[in-house]
Design an enzyme around this catalytic site. Sequence first.
Site, PDB file in Angstrom:
ATOM      1  N   PRO A  25       0.852  -1.199   0.000  1.00 37.91           N
ATOM      2  CA  PRO A  25       0.000   0.000   0.000  1.00 37.91           C
ATOM      3  C   PRO A  25       0.881   1.239   0.000  1.00 37.91           C
ATOM      4  O   PRO A  25       1.823   1.329   0.774  1.00 37.91           O
ATOM      5  CB  PRO A  25      -0.767  -0.122   1.325  1.00 37.91           C
ATOM      6  CG  PRO A  25       0.079  -0.992   2.194  1.00 37.91           C
ATOM      7  CD  PRO A  25       0.854  -1.896   1.279  1.00 37.91           C
ATOM      8  N   CYS A 109       3.719   3.103   9.217  1.00 37.92           N
ATOM      9  CA  CYS A 109       3.902   4.409   8.582  1.00 37.92           C
ATOM     10  C   CYS A 109       4.609   5.379   9.522  1.00 37.92           C
ATOM     11  O   CYS A 109       4.168   5.588  10.649  1.00 37.92           O
ATOM     12  CB  CYS A 109       2.536   4.972   8.192  1.00 37.92           C
ATOM     13  SG  CYS A 109       2.697   6.517   7.319  1.00 37.92           S
ATOM     14  N   LYS A 148       0.927  -4.606   9.084  1.00 39.87           N
ATOM     15  CA  LYS A 148       2.165  -4.207   8.397  1.00 39.87           C
ATOM     16  C   LYS A 148       2.968  -3.332   9.348  1.00 39.87           C
ATOM     17  O   LYS A 148       2.439  -2.362   9.905  1.00 39.87           O
ATOM     18  CB  LYS A 148       1.809  -3.440   7.130  1.00 39.87           C
ATOM     19  CG  LYS A 148       3.005  -3.031   6.311  1.00 39.87           C
ATOM     20  CD  LYS A 148       2.560  -2.689   4.899  1.00 39.87           C
ATOM     21  CE  LYS A 148       3.698  -2.128   4.071  1.00 39.87           C
ATOM     22  NZ  LYS A 148       4.044  -0.763   4.467  1.00 39.87           N
ATOM     23  N   ASN A 209       9.410  -6.894   3.050  1.00 35.79           N
ATOM     24  CA  ASN A 209       9.207  -5.690   2.242  1.00 35.79           C
ATOM     25  C   ASN A 209      10.413  -4.752   2.400  1.00 35.79           C
ATOM     26  O   ASN A 209      11.047  -4.729   3.442  1.00 35.79           O
ATOM     27  CB  ASN A 209       7.912  -4.997   2.731  1.00 35.79           C
ATOM     28  CG  ASN A 209       7.751  -3.588   2.202  1.00 35.79           C
ATOM     29  OD1 ASN A 209       7.734  -2.626   2.964  1.00 35.79           O
ATOM     30  ND2 ASN A 209       7.632  -3.440   0.908  1.00 35.79           N
ATOM     31  N   GLY A 210      10.695  -4.011   1.339  1.00 32.68           N
ATOM     32  CA  GLY A 210      11.748  -3.004   1.379  1.00 32.68           C
ATOM     33  C   GLY A 210      12.751  -3.170   0.256  1.00 32.68           C
ATOM     34  O   GLY A 210      13.476  -4.173   0.202  1.00 32.68           O
ATOM     35  N   GLY A 233       6.815  -2.193  -3.207  1.00 32.75           N
ATOM     36  CA  GLY A 233       6.183  -0.881  -3.292  1.00 32.75           C
ATOM     37  C   GLY A 233       6.761  -0.056  -4.426  1.00 32.75           C
ATOM     38  O   GLY A 233       6.354  -0.182  -5.581  1.00 32.75           O
TER      39      GLY A 233
HETATM   40  C1  LIG Z   1       4.597   7.327  -1.328  1.00 29.00           C
HETATM   41  C2  LIG Z   1       4.492   6.239  -0.310  1.00 29.00           C
HETATM   42  C3  LIG Z   1       3.306   6.042   0.373  1.00 29.00           C
HETATM   43  C4  LIG Z   1       3.191   5.018   1.324  1.00 29.00           C
HETATM   44  N1  LIG Z   1       2.000   4.824   1.945  1.00 29.00           N
HETATM   45  C5  LIG Z   1       1.854   3.777   2.786  1.00 29.00           C
HETATM   46  C6  LIG Z   1       0.592   3.471   3.352  1.00 29.00           C
HETATM   47  O1  LIG Z   1      -0.411   4.142   3.110  1.00 29.00           O
HETATM   48  N2  LIG Z   1       0.522   2.396   4.202  1.00 29.00           N
HETATM   49  C7  LIG Z   1       1.619   1.620   4.492  1.00 29.00           C
HETATM   50  O2  LIG Z   1       1.502   0.656   5.242  1.00 29.00           O
HETATM   51  N3  LIG Z   1       2.809   1.890   3.957  1.00 29.00           N
HETATM   52  C8  LIG Z   1       2.948   2.918   3.104  1.00 29.00           C
HETATM   53  N4  LIG Z   1       4.152   3.156   2.513  1.00 29.00           N
HETATM   54  C9  LIG Z   1       5.272   2.221   2.758  1.00 29.00           C
HETATM   55  C10 LIG Z   1       5.298   1.133   1.701  1.00 29.00           C
HETATM   56  O3  LIG Z   1       4.143   0.312   1.793  1.00 29.00           O
HETATM   57  C11 LIG Z   1       6.564   0.238   1.855  1.00 29.00           C
HETATM   58  O4  LIG Z   1       6.532  -0.352   3.123  1.00 29.00           O
HETATM   59  C12 LIG Z   1       7.844   1.029   1.705  1.00 29.00           C
HETATM   60  O5  LIG Z   1       7.789   1.917   0.597  1.00 29.00           O
HETATM   61  C13 LIG Z   1       9.050   0.084   1.525  1.00 29.00           C
HETATM   62  O6  LIG Z   1       8.851  -0.782   0.438  1.00 29.00           O
HETATM   63  P1  LIG Z   1       9.490  -0.482  -1.026  1.00 29.00           P
HETATM   64  O7  LIG Z   1      10.974  -0.252  -0.843  1.00 29.00           O
HETATM   65  O8  LIG Z   1       9.189  -1.703  -1.828  1.00 29.00           O
HETATM   66  O9  LIG Z   1       8.833   0.763  -1.549  1.00 29.00           O
HETATM   67  C14 LIG Z   1       4.307   4.182   1.591  1.00 29.00           C
HETATM   68  C15 LIG Z   1       5.491   4.389   0.896  1.00 29.00           C
HETATM   69  C16 LIG Z   1       5.601   5.385  -0.047  1.00 29.00           C
HETATM   70  C17 LIG Z   1       6.901   5.559  -0.795  1.00 29.00           C
END
Ligand SMILES: Cc1cc2nc3c(=O)[nH]c(=O)nc-3n(C[C@H](O)[C@H](O)[C@H](O)COP(=O)(O)O)c2cc1C
Length: 337
Positions: A25, A109, A148, A209-210, A233
């Site tokens: 998300p 978050c 999460k 994740n990450g 993400g």
């Molecule tokens: C623009 C943006 C918005 C995000 N919004 C949420 C959110 O609404 N809920 C959530 O659990 N994580 C949110 N995240 C975190 C992502 O779900 C994820 O945990 C994080 O980006 C790391 O994963 P990635 O490196 O694959 O992006 C957000 C991340 C980004 C960059």
Amino acid sequence: MTQSLLNPIALSPAVQLRNAVALAPMAGMTDAPMRTLAWSFGAGHVVSEMVSAKPELWHTEKSRLRRVGLPEINPNAVQIAGDDPVTMAASAQRLVDHGAQLIDINFGCPAKKVCRRAAGSALLADIDGIARIVAAVAAAVEVPVTVKTRTGLTPEDNAGLAAAVAAEQSGAALVVLHARSRACRFKGVVDYARIRPITKRLAIPVLVNGDIDSGASAQEALAKSGAAGIMVGRGAMGQPWLFAELLGQPVPPLGERVAIMQLHLTMLHDFYGAESGFRIARKHIEAYLQRFSAPALRRDFMQLDGAAAQVNWLLAHAAAIEDKASAHACLSVDRAA
Ligand SMILES: Cc1cc2nc3c(=O)[nH]c(=O)nc-3n(C[C@H](O)[C@H](O)[C@H](O)COP(=O)(O)O)c2cc1C
């Protein structure tokens, strides 16, 4: 491709994820068009952008659009954030009444707006609070409840483990772990190995994740964490076909990828309406143009002032975008040789 990613993940007798590759998300990003595309490229799980747990904030158009369910997607998963178990349970119930088939709770978050109310990852300082919230939500709904979170408040902190254990004991069906601490926000090196004690300890499935954006990073994340699956993400922005790649499916050729960007643009215009849609489309199309190695074209696209201008511009520049992308691909091959 890692074979285990093809495995479905059972969350309850009635609900399973069709495979172990999920779209994370992301508020402002993983809206209905993005989730539709990710699902069409094979993602096994997609989660809505976070919705406030307070129904009194649900009347805005933005909130309504965030809660839109998609009939082709199963389970239809909605993420909530908040700090009050009673309010969150009531909201979860209401969302399920409106079609949600899975409730995800955001304890990850780091955003100030969430954390000032001690929600999101701030609750890693209050493991009992996490337990109370998960227990209340799980008791209120019959659908699976997932969580999460992050590894901890700081890189050294183990609150992520405590939170995951508390969530499992309180009725969570799955935990997603962002392999960073709250203090690291979205920067710094991900530490997948910090998730291994959690995957070892829990009986329920864990998704890691990450910074996963390729088959190689997916493999590394799985090997180091021992997780059952992955959640992607930012890596999926501007390339929703990444899910096909991660699942060992063919990736569309370049010409089709450019056409998918054009399709995404019109999906955004249709979903939000031309007026809001053209503004929202900017960050999405920017991500594609970045991946197509077309920075100058990206700057030009960002100047466009309207939905029709965006559609026409992408049509007129499709060949130029392909040229840029294939020139970059050749350069990368030459460098590697
Ligand atoms: C623009 C943006 C918005 C995000 N919004 C949420 C959110 O609404 N809920 C959530 O659990 N994580 C949110 N995240 C975190 C992502 O779900 C994820 O945990 C994080 O980006 C790391 O994963 P990635 O490196 O694959 O992006 C957000 C991340 C980004 C960059």
